[in-house]
Design a protein around this motif. Structure first.
Motif, PDB file in Angstrom:
ATOM      1  N   SER A   1       0.823  -1.268   0.233  1.00 24.59           N
ATOM      2  CA  SER A   1      -0.147   0.224  -0.182  1.00 24.59           C
ATOM      3  C   SER A   1       0.670   1.328   0.470  1.00 24.59           C
ATOM      4  CB  SER A   1      -0.410   0.313   1.193  1.00 24.59           C
ATOM      5  OG  SER A   1      -1.213   1.289   1.156  1.00 24.59           O
ATOM      6  N   LYS A   2       0.674   2.321  -0.533  1.00 25.14           N
ATOM      7  CA  LYS A   2       0.983   3.682  -0.658  1.00 25.14           C
ATOM      8  C   LYS A   2       0.429   4.780   0.477  1.00 25.14           C
ATOM      9  CE  LYS A   2       4.016   4.422  -4.925  1.00 25.14           C
ATOM     10  NZ  LYS A   2       4.048   4.831  -6.210  1.00 25.14           N
ATOM     11  N   GLN A   3      -0.655   3.783   0.951  1.00 19.15           N
ATOM     12  CA  GLN A   3      -1.340   5.290   1.964  1.00 19.15           C
ATOM     13  C   GLN A   3      -0.375   5.479   2.923  1.00 19.15           C
ATOM     14  OE1 GLN A   3      -5.155   2.561   2.380  1.00 19.15           O
ATOM     15  NE2 GLN A   3      -5.948   4.856   1.607  1.00 19.15           N
ATOM     16  N   VAL A   4      -0.478   6.340   3.882  1.00 17.31           N
ATOM     17  CA  VAL A   4       0.032   6.588   5.575  1.00 17.31           C
ATOM     18  C   VAL A   4      -0.620   6.768   6.359  1.00 17.31           C
ATOM     19  CG1 VAL A   4       2.342   8.137   6.088  1.00 17.31           C
ATOM     20  CG2 VAL A   4       2.392   7.640   3.755  1.00 17.31           C
ATOM     21  N   PHE A   5      -0.652   6.142   7.217  1.00 19.88           N
ATOM     22  CA  PHE A   5      -1.496   6.397   8.365  1.00 19.88           C
ATOM     23  C   PHE A   5      -0.726   6.738   9.599  1.00 19.88           C
ATOM     24  CE2 PHE A   5      -2.104   2.306   5.755  1.00 19.88           C
ATOM     25  CZ  PHE A   5      -3.612   3.282   5.878  1.00 19.88           C
ATOM     26  N   LEU A   6      -0.360   7.756   9.786  1.00 24.10           N
ATOM     27  CA  LEU A   6      -0.599   9.169  11.177  1.00 24.10           C
ATOM     28  C   LEU A   6      -1.027   9.124  12.285  1.00 24.10           C
ATOM     29  CD1 LEU A   6       1.893  11.645   9.132  1.00 24.10           C
ATOM     30  CD2 LEU A   6       2.844   9.270   9.875  1.00 24.10           C
TER      31      LEU A   6
END
Length: 192
Positions: A78-83
């Protein structure tokens, strides 16, 4: 993405306060309270200040999708970033404006409690690359609060801390055709 998140929240809060309080100017600014040399930031005076306290990764977020097809496990990165962004909202009002600081901080908390999720369905104007935001008010004990304000280098002003869980796309800020990594289904690998 971090700046876009804070600016988006400031814009939403300013829109609400200007509408409900008949204000002519923006009351919410993205600004630290103190400069590096310890002086109070000029733009922070008589304002609600949004500033970043901490950044961490979202440990519960699933970063890869795994499927099984034709005897192979397919792992799609995944290229999603979860911050997780710890964001302080501090009412830095001076002298006789103390009661105003409490009033505006209360209005801010009310708005954020009514709007705990922002996404493309309820906020089509979200910045490009930012897909979702979840807001949770954080509880802090007196000792934690004392430690935080010591780190910030200032004296306490009425404030509230929110954890903003932000979901954003990778640096390209666009959906993409993911690549697939295939492993034989019986292979012993440590991918989750």
């Amino acid at each position: 993405m971090i700046n876009a998140t804070l600016q988006f929240l400031a814009t939403r809060l300013n829109n609400r306060l200007r509408t409900r309080q008949s204000l002519q100017e923006n009351l919410v600014v993205v600004s630290r309270l103190f400069e590096n040399d310890g002086r109070e930031s000029e733009q922070s005076i008589n304002k609600l200040n949004l500033f970043l306290v901490n950044v961490s990764s979202e440990s519960n977020a699933r970063k890869n999708a795994t499927t099984t097809f034709d005897g192979y496990r397919n792992v799609v990165p995944s290229k999603q970033v979860f911050l997780n962004l710890d964001v302080m909202i501090a009412a830095n009002f001076k002298n006789s404006n103390y009661s105003e600081s409490l009033r505006y901080l209360s209005k801010t908390i009310s708005f954020l409690q009514d709007h705990t999720v922002f996404d493309r369905t309820n906020s089509p104007d979200m910045p490009i690359g930012l897909e979702k935001m979840f807001l949770d008010m954080e509880n802090m004990g007196i000792q934690e609060l004392n430690s935080l304000w010591s780190i910030l280098g200032g004296k306490y002003v009425p404030s509230v801390l929110y954890k903003v869980r932000a979901v954003a796309l990778g640096e390209g800020y666009s959906y993409y055709s993911p690549y697939v990594i295939q492993f034989p289904e019986d292979a012993s690998i440590g991918i989750v």
